[in-house]
Design an enzyme around this catalytic site. Structure first.
Site, PDB file in Angstrom:
ATOM      1  N   CYS A   1       3.489   1.733   2.793  1.00 35.16           N
ATOM      2  CA  CYS A   1       4.787   1.086   2.590  1.00 35.16           C
ATOM      3  C   CYS A   1       5.719   2.000   1.803  1.00 35.16           C
ATOM      4  O   CYS A   1       6.917   2.111   2.100  1.00 35.16           O
ATOM      5  CB  CYS A   1       4.602  -0.243   1.856  1.00 35.16           C
ATOM      6  SG  CYS A   1       3.538  -1.441   2.695  1.00 35.16           S
TER       7      CYS A   1
ATOM      8  N   ASP B   1       2.120  11.933 -33.467  1.00 36.91           N
ATOM      9  CA  ASP B   1       3.118  11.429 -34.403  1.00 36.91           C
ATOM     10  C   ASP B   1       2.468  11.329 -35.779  1.00 36.91           C
ATOM     11  O   ASP B   1       1.242  11.218 -35.891  1.00 36.91           O
ATOM     12  CB  ASP B   1       3.617  10.061 -33.931  1.00 36.91           C
ATOM     13  CG  ASP B   1       4.653   9.484 -34.868  1.00 36.91           C
ATOM     14  OD1 ASP B   1       5.582  10.218 -35.229  1.00 36.91           O
ATOM     15  OD2 ASP B   1       4.507   8.310 -35.258  1.00 36.91           O
TER      16      ASP B   1
ATOM     17  N   CYS C   1       0.847  -1.190   0.000  1.00 40.36           N
ATOM     18  CA  CYS C   1       0.000   0.000   0.000  1.00 40.36           C
ATOM     19  C   CYS C   1       0.882   1.239   0.000  1.00 40.36           C
ATOM     20  O   CYS C   1       2.110   1.156   0.072  1.00 40.36           O
ATOM     21  CB  CYS C   1      -0.948  -0.006   1.199  1.00 40.36           C
ATOM     22  SG  CYS C   1      -0.124   0.210   2.781  1.00 40.36           S
TER      23      CYS C   1
END
Length: 777
Positions: free
Chosen positions: A6, A433, A3
């Site tokens: 952490c 592009d 999570c």
């Protein structure tokens, strides 16, 4: 990592080191660390391990086949400190589902509670609370050892508290007597027989495991861009030394080594052609649609596809110094960063979990101090833990992604992750592009000009004068059908599609390396080749054909001269044709309030021609991958929210650098992997559809998160004052998850709005575009 808490723990530990600046990405599992040269990497790894995690120095991405046996991203940590495989995670979820459903049904439907039903529920709930929830218990213990709390801590405490109180009630509180029934009530009981809360002990692991599994599936393609770049590179090279040829791994190549590139093979590394002539397809590496003629002295790029003859190349750069390696590093660096929503989630997680734990402990102490029964106090505290369990928070994003991806696949739009949903709301610039995006990406015949004294038709029509475009094209195709050159393939395919007569057979075929080919066809010597006055080709052309060549050069097209018996007969103009719906797509983007910008590796003339047809004012031609990524960074620094649309490897870095990356599926896997959205239809109008879908999905995610947080803001106070028992809290928690899932499933029936209903463009341009507008004026 499981999570955002952490992530915060690792960043805090690393950033405490002197001179260290670290950013950790939960989705990719990577940390980007800037540190003094005197600080060894081993110290950084030891710091991460000291926080309760494992770490190693990043390695180049391995081929896809080598990764299939490894663990999927986002899986949970196991008791041995390793990571569960996808099969193990699914098995855990399926076993939990089979055990939890009977417990939930019996606990929440009093009419179905038979004699000793509570002991059956206890038997089924015990393995769920212990084995199914073991990953959460393990990570909670690791966090406790390091003085940190995460969402796993909340899950573990909720399961442990519910199951522990149920054990007390069954063995010592009188809930285990035969014939006991447990009615479903809103308010907790103040006395009498203690209730069991086994439904909470099984519901919490079930829903959290489901959310983690869905989230892991949504994030699984995070590293696909780097893997695709690794697969594009050649794995070995045919080295020529001392008259012998042998295959060696590319890693063993050294600067100055000579290697062979056969037709159909990719160039192993950057270098210079020593011998041979061929046409190289660079469309996947540089975005150049036209084949590049290469001969002695020409520079070649690793990853280019050899479409013609044999080449002998001297290696000029190897390993990390090649252009493909530089693009890989750009993609990796861009993907390691964080979005604003991720940083917000980190901050919320750091406050949410400790706050809930504090509230639970405070509620327990308050009720005990107020003289309430121990059951009531414990009931209120457990209700706080259970009702605040972040199941809805875990399901909010992955379920919306899953529904949006499924619906998008039906519409030709693939949404890869939350980054697109978080970024698209404020997008105001789209960098397009040219090759493969606005154009088809394939060489095709645009028209045929014949020397007929003033008259000539296009696309094979009959001429009023002596020239016959259809005949000239058939003769040219008869010669070119024996060649593997991309230009030859385009001429042959066009003649076969437009002519009712079969192509004649060519004899005495002779290929002119780098200049064309010639053969005998229907009694004539026909030559097809370049128009620059090379050997065997007339230097002076009739005025009509000369004008056709000049027009082709001004537009950046390829002009091919057809001569019959030495007399110039026609000029075939080839190019990368615009997609039929490109103009409407660009117009719809403008109506959505987006400003189109054309950036391509093609020549200035070709880029300007395409931009003029589509009404695009800002054009950047001849840009390298690094320059394209730099353009995106500059636009963002000027205050723009930039989306990039591309299909080649040269677009991968810009796609990853942008706020939103959109790739065409017909392009390189590296571009698709680096993008947030992939368009699978050969219809560029699905680009505006992708914008609509991503915005709708983003709105769904925001609504889900709003409900998840609002639900906690309402239910946690109710549980704290004793107005919710854990059973009702578990039901409310389950209902909140189901509401989130139901809201996400509405995306499955979403339909794109008709073109006429798109929002008209704003009359006031964004501030960062004003300089470009002044230049246009």
């Amino acid at each position: 990592m499981s999570c955002a808490a952490c992530v915060g723990r690792i960043e805090k530990k690393l950033n405490r080191l002197e001179g260290v600046s670290a950013t950790v990405n939960l989705a990719t599992g990577r940390a980007q660390v800037e540190h003094p040269a005197a600080l060894p990497v081993e110290k950084l790894i030891a710091t991460v391990e000291g926080a309760g995690f494992t770490a190693r120095l990043s390695e180049p991405p391995a081929p896809q086949s080598a990764q299939k046996s490894g663990p999927p991203p986002g899986t949970a940590a196991t008791g041995t400190g390793g990571r569960e495989t996808e099969r193990q995670a699914w098995n855990r979820l399926l076993v939990t589902l089979a055990l939890a459903v009977p417990v939930l049904v019996l606990s929440m439907v009093p009419a179905w509670q038979f004699r000793n039903w509570q002991w059956l529920c206890f038997t089924l709930a015990a393995p769920v609370a212990a084995w199914s929830a073991w990953p959460f218990h393990l990570r909670a213990l690791r966090g406790l050892r390091h003085g940190e709390a995460t969402m796993d801590t909340l899950v573990s405490l909720g399961v442990a508290a519910s199951f522990s109180w149920s054990c007390f009630a069954l063995f010592w509180g009188g809930a285990g007597v035969p014939g006991m029934t447990m009615p479903f009530s809103l308010l907790p009981s103040a006395g009498g027989t203690a209730h069991v809360y086994l439904e909470a002990a099984v519901a919490v692991p079930l829903f959290v495991l489901t959310g983690r599994m869905l989230e892991g599936r949504a994030r699984r393609s995070t590293g696909s861009a780097l893997t695709s770049l690794a697969q594009l590179a050649a794995k070995d090279a045919l080295v020529s030394a001392d008259g012998e040829e042998r295959r060696v791994p590319v890693a063993q190549l050294r600067v100055g080594d000579r290697f062979l590139v056969r037709p159909g093979e990719r160039v192993a590394t950057d270098g210079t052609v020593v011998e041979g002539n061929s046409a190289l397809d660079l469309s996947l590496v540089t975005g150049e649609s036209r084949p590049v003629e290469s001969g002695p002295g020409s520079r070649v790029v690793g990853g280019a596809l050899n479409s013609g003859g044999m080449l002998v190349v001297r290696a000029g750069a190897v390993g990390a110094d090649t252009q493909l390696a530089r693009i890989t590093r750009l993609v990796e660096d861009a993907q390691t960063g964080k979005t604003a929503a991720q940083r917000l989630a980190d901050a919320v997680a750091a406050v949410f979990v400790p706050a809930v734990l504090t509230v639970a402990v405070t509620v327990l102490g308050f009720w005990l101090g107020a003289g309430a029964a121990a059951q009531s106090a414990v009931t209120a505290a457990v209700a706080v833990l259970v009702v605040a369990c972040p199941c809805a928070l875990g399901l909010a994003t992955p379920t919306a992604l899953l529904a949006a991806t499924g619906r998008g696949a039906q519409l030709g739009v693939l949404v890869s992750g939350p980054r697109a949903l978080e970024s698209l709301r404020r997008i105001d610039t789209v960098v397009l592009d040219k090759t493969g995006t606005l154009t088809t990406g394939r060489m095709s015949v645009l028209d045929v000009t014949v020397d007929d004294g003033g008259n000539g038709d296009r696309d094979g029509g009959d001429a009023d004068g002596g020239g016959d475009p259809a005949r000239s094209l058939r003769l040219a195709a008869a010669v070119e059908r024996s060649s593997a050159h991309p230009v030859a393939a385009a001429i042959t395919a066009h003649a076969a599609a437009t002519s009712a007569r079969p192509l004649a057979r060519a004899t005495e075929f002779r290929e002119l390396p780098g200049r064309g080919a010639e053969a005998d066809v229907e009694g004539h010597r026909v030559r097809v080749g370049r128009t620059d006055g090379g050997e065997g080709l007339p230097a002076a052309l009739p005025a009509r054909l000369r004008d056709a060549v000049r027009t082709a050069e001004e537009e950046g097209r390829t002009a091919v001269l057809v001569t019959v018996d030495g007399v110039p007969d026609s000029v075939v103009r080839l190019g990368d044709a615009l997609r039929s719906d490109a103009y409407r797509a660009v117009d719809r983007l403008r109506r959505l309030g987006l400003d189109p910008v054309l950036a391509t590796g093609d020549a200035e003339a070709a880029a300007r021609a395409v931009a003029g047809q589509l009404g695009i004012d800002e054009v950047h031609a001849g840009v390298s991958p690094e320059e394209k990524a730099a353009l995106v960074r500059r636009l963002r620094e000027e205050g723009g929210r930039v989306a990039v649309v591309g299909d080649g490897v040269n677009d991968a870095a810009a796609l990853a650098e942008a706020d939103l990356g959109i790739a065409m599926s017909g392009g390189a896997d590296a571009a698709i992997g680096a993008a947030d959205i992939t368009l699978t239809r050969e219809d560029i109008q699905c680009l505006p559809d992708a914008v609509h879908l991503a915005r709708r999905a983003l709105g769904t995610v925001r609504a889900n998160l709003l409900w998840a947080f609002g639900y906690n803001l309402v239910t946690v106070p109710l549980a704290a004052v004793g107005l919710l028992n854990p059973m009702f809290a578990a039901a409310a928690m389950s209902a909140s998850s189901l509401l989130v899932v139901g809201n996400s499933l509405r995306l499955r029936t979403w339909r794109p709005a008709p073109p006429g209903r798109t929002r008209p463009p704003s009359s006031r341009p964004s501030a960062h575009r004003l300089p470009a507008l002044r230049e246009t004026v």
